[in-house]
Design a protein around this motif. Structure first.
Motif, PDB file in Angstrom:
ATOM      1  N   UNK A  83       0.854  -1.185   0.000  1.00 12.22           N
ATOM      2  CA  UNK A  83       0.000   0.000   0.000  1.00 12.22           C
ATOM      3  C   UNK A  83       0.886   1.229   0.000  1.00 12.22           C
ATOM      4  N   UNK A  84       0.530   2.206  -0.803  1.00 18.50           N
ATOM      5  CA  UNK A  84       1.384   3.371  -0.963  1.00 18.50           C
ATOM      6  C   UNK A  84       0.557   4.645  -1.089  1.00 18.50           C
ATOM      7  N   UNK A  85       1.212   5.766  -0.777  1.00 15.90           N
ATOM      8  CA  UNK A  85       0.659   7.077  -1.094  1.00 15.90           C
ATOM      9  C   UNK A  85       1.245   7.465  -2.436  1.00 15.90           C
ATOM     10  N   UNK A  86       0.416   7.524  -3.474  1.00 17.03           N
ATOM     11  CA  UNK A  86       0.898   7.788  -4.822  1.00 17.03           C
ATOM     12  C   UNK A  86       0.774   9.269  -5.166  1.00 17.03           C
ATOM     13  N   UNK A  87       1.484   9.674  -6.204  1.00 14.53           N
ATOM     14  CA  UNK A  87       1.479  11.064  -6.641  1.00 14.53           C
ATOM     15  C   UNK A  87       0.083  11.482  -7.100  1.00 14.53           C
ATOM     16  N   UNK A  88      -0.191  12.778  -7.000  1.00 11.71           N
ATOM     17  CA  UNK A  88      -1.484  13.310  -7.437  1.00 11.71           C
ATOM     18  C   UNK A  88      -1.710  13.001  -8.907  1.00 11.71           C
ATOM     19  N   UNK A  89      -2.888  12.528  -9.218  1.00 13.10           N
ATOM     20  CA  UNK A  89      -3.217  12.216 -10.601  1.00 13.10           C
ATOM     21  C   UNK A  89      -2.926  10.788 -10.994  1.00 13.10           C
ATOM     22  N   UNK A  90      -2.279  10.042 -10.102  1.00  7.67           N
ATOM     23  CA  UNK A  90      -1.978   8.635 -10.375  1.00  7.67           C
ATOM     24  C   UNK A  90      -3.020   7.769  -9.672  1.00  7.67           C
ATOM     25  N   UNK A  91      -3.691   6.902 -10.431  1.00 10.02           N
ATOM     26  CA  UNK A  91      -4.729   6.056  -9.856  1.00 10.02           C
ATOM     27  C   UNK A  91      -4.129   5.084  -8.849  1.00 10.02           C
ATOM     28  N   UNK A  92      -4.686   5.061  -7.647  1.00  6.57           N
ATOM     29  CA  UNK A  92      -4.202   4.189  -6.593  1.00  6.57           C
ATOM     30  C   UNK A  92      -5.208   3.056  -6.386  1.00  6.57           C
ATOM     31  N   UNK A  93      -4.826   1.805  -6.642  1.00  2.00           N
ATOM     32  CA  UNK A  93      -5.788   0.699  -6.504  1.00  2.00           C
ATOM     33  C   UNK A  93      -6.278   0.503  -5.071  1.00  2.00           C
ATOM     34  N   UNK A  94      -5.559   1.075  -4.112  1.00  2.00           N
ATOM     35  CA  UNK A  94      -5.943   0.926  -2.712  1.00  2.00           C
ATOM     36  C   UNK A  94      -6.562   2.199  -2.138  1.00  2.00           C
ATOM     37  N   UNK A  95      -7.144   3.021  -3.015  1.00  2.00           N
ATOM     38  CA  UNK A  95      -7.820   4.257  -2.606  1.00  2.00           C
ATOM     39  C   UNK A  95      -9.240   4.215  -3.158  1.00  2.00           C
ATOM     40  N   UNK A  96     -10.163   3.696  -2.367  1.00  3.50           N
ATOM     41  CA  UNK A  96     -11.522   3.450  -2.837  1.00  3.50           C
ATOM     42  C   UNK A  96     -12.233   4.697  -3.331  1.00  3.50           C
ATOM     43  N   UNK A  97     -12.173   5.798  -2.553  1.00  2.54           N
ATOM     44  CA  UNK A  97     -12.938   6.986  -2.932  1.00  2.54           C
ATOM     45  C   UNK A  97     -12.140   7.969  -3.783  1.00  2.54           C
ATOM     46  N   UNK A  98     -10.907   7.628  -4.137  1.00  5.20           N
ATOM     47  CA  UNK A  98     -10.121   8.462  -5.040  1.00  5.20           C
ATOM     48  C   UNK A  98      -9.779   9.836  -4.500  1.00  5.20           C
ATOM     49  N   UNK A  99      -9.687   9.958  -3.176  1.00  2.80           N
ATOM     50  CA  UNK A  99      -9.392  11.268  -2.593  1.00  2.80           C
ATOM     51  C   UNK A  99      -7.900  11.502  -2.382  1.00  2.80           C
ATOM     52  N   UNK A 100      -7.057  10.589  -2.878  1.00  2.00           N
ATOM     53  CA  UNK A 100      -5.616  10.744  -2.737  1.00  2.00           C
ATOM     54  C   UNK A 100      -5.064  10.159  -1.453  1.00  2.00           C
TER      55      UNK A 100
END
Length: 321
Positions: free
Chosen positions: A250-267
């Motif tokens: 699990x990671x904190x990804x850069x803004x604008x990069x889709x994160x598979x472990x971020x359900x609501x897409x809030x970053x």
């Protein structure tokens, strides 16, 4: 007279302190370029893998690694690359610093228990060395230097607080079993064990640490004894259960990069997000029963309310319509 002498000395001292020119200030050396340093580290690591061999692995998986002598016929660590039997030399890609690292690791024994996520705590025995080049009689050689060992660990390491190379490697191993001894000690069996080869960009890079110089690739022999699961956002769901794509990371990804472990897409990845589905109601509230106790993860209903279907999608991981 004494007062005059005091002020005169103070005056001279003040002039001395502030008379240093900017030319006397030591220049600050900027860090090396990550990509350039990685190329050097990768060359050193692969040279080590091709010129050293695993001389011995004890029943307790203590490893002794030795340089192949001139003309020697020992099988190098490199010879185990992608082997189907143990030991196995494997690698994984790690994207960081705008480059893709190749992280090599040897699996001596996989383990029989559970694997940690990269956000859990681990109890591990380890021995650490760093790679460096030495020159003797104009001949430069790559040599490992010991810096630290923990044979009987007493504390867990949070993988989010260690070097990146540890967090990326430990999920590739599993815990084992253990038993209590009459003298109060604990014996561990069947645990995962291996060797990690970590470029400096996934280690201490330009800062170094204690006896480790800057820009040094690291070699760790490790044994994974136990895991302590972490709930970073205190929402009642352990981090490893908020790993939506199930890859162990699990990671904190850069803004604008889709994160598979971020359900609501809030970053904010789920393991750090107190409201995973973004519905305005905290996850902890959603999984708290009327009597105030936390509902076990296995009993959390899916969007359709089903708690018996093994393929159900938990509502805290996916938005319900």
């Amino acid at each position: 007279m004494n007062k005059f002498k005091y002020y005169f000395i103070l005056f001279i001292t003040t002039i001395t302190l502030f008379s240093c020119s900017k030319d006397d200030v030591a220049p600050i050396t900027p860090p090396r370029d990550y990509a350039v340093q990685y190329a050097t580290d990768l060359n050193d690591i692969e040279e080590y893998l091709k010129n050293y061999y695993i001389e011995d692995v004890s029943p307790d998986v203590d490893t002794k690694i030795t340089k192949i002598p001139t003309g020697g016929s020992q099988s190098s660590i490199w010879s185990y690359l992608n082997s189907t039997t143990f030991p196995k030399l494997l690698s994984k890609e790690v994207k960081l610093h705008d480059i893709t690292y190749k992280l090599y690791y040897v699996v001596l024994r996989e383990g029989v228990g559970q694997s940690p996520s990269n956000t859990d705590r681990v109890l591990t025995a380890y021995k650490g060395e760093y790679l460096g080049r030495t020159k003797v009689a104009e001949v430069e050689t790559l040599t490992p230097t010991f810096f630290e060992e923990a044979r009987s660990p007493q504390q867990f390491f949070n993988l989010t607080s260690t070097i990146v190379g540890w967090g990326e490697s430990f999920p590739q191993f599993k815990t084992g079993t253990y038993s209590s001894n009459a003298d109060g000690t604990v014996s561990y069996q069947n645990f995962g064990a291996g060797i990690l080869f970590i470029p400096s960009g996934l280690g201490y890079f330009n800062s170094g640490s204690a006896n480790i110089p800057s820009y040094a690739p690291l070699v760790f022999s490790i044994k994974l004894y136990e895991i302590n699961r972490v709930d970073s956002d205190n929402d009642g769901i352990p981090n490893y259960l908020e790993d939506v794509n199930g890859d162990g990371y699990m990671r904190v990804l850069a803004t604008g990069v889709a994160n598979p472990d971020d359900t609501d897409g809030d970053g904010i990845p789920n393991y750090l997000d107190t409201d995973d589905d973004g519905d305005g109601v905290s996850t902890r509230t959603e999984i708290t029963a009327a009597n105030g106790t936390i509902i076990p993860f296995e009993s959390i209903p899916s969007c359709d309310g089903n708690t018996t279907n093994p393929d159900r999608i938990k509502r805290h991981l996916v938005k319900c319509n």
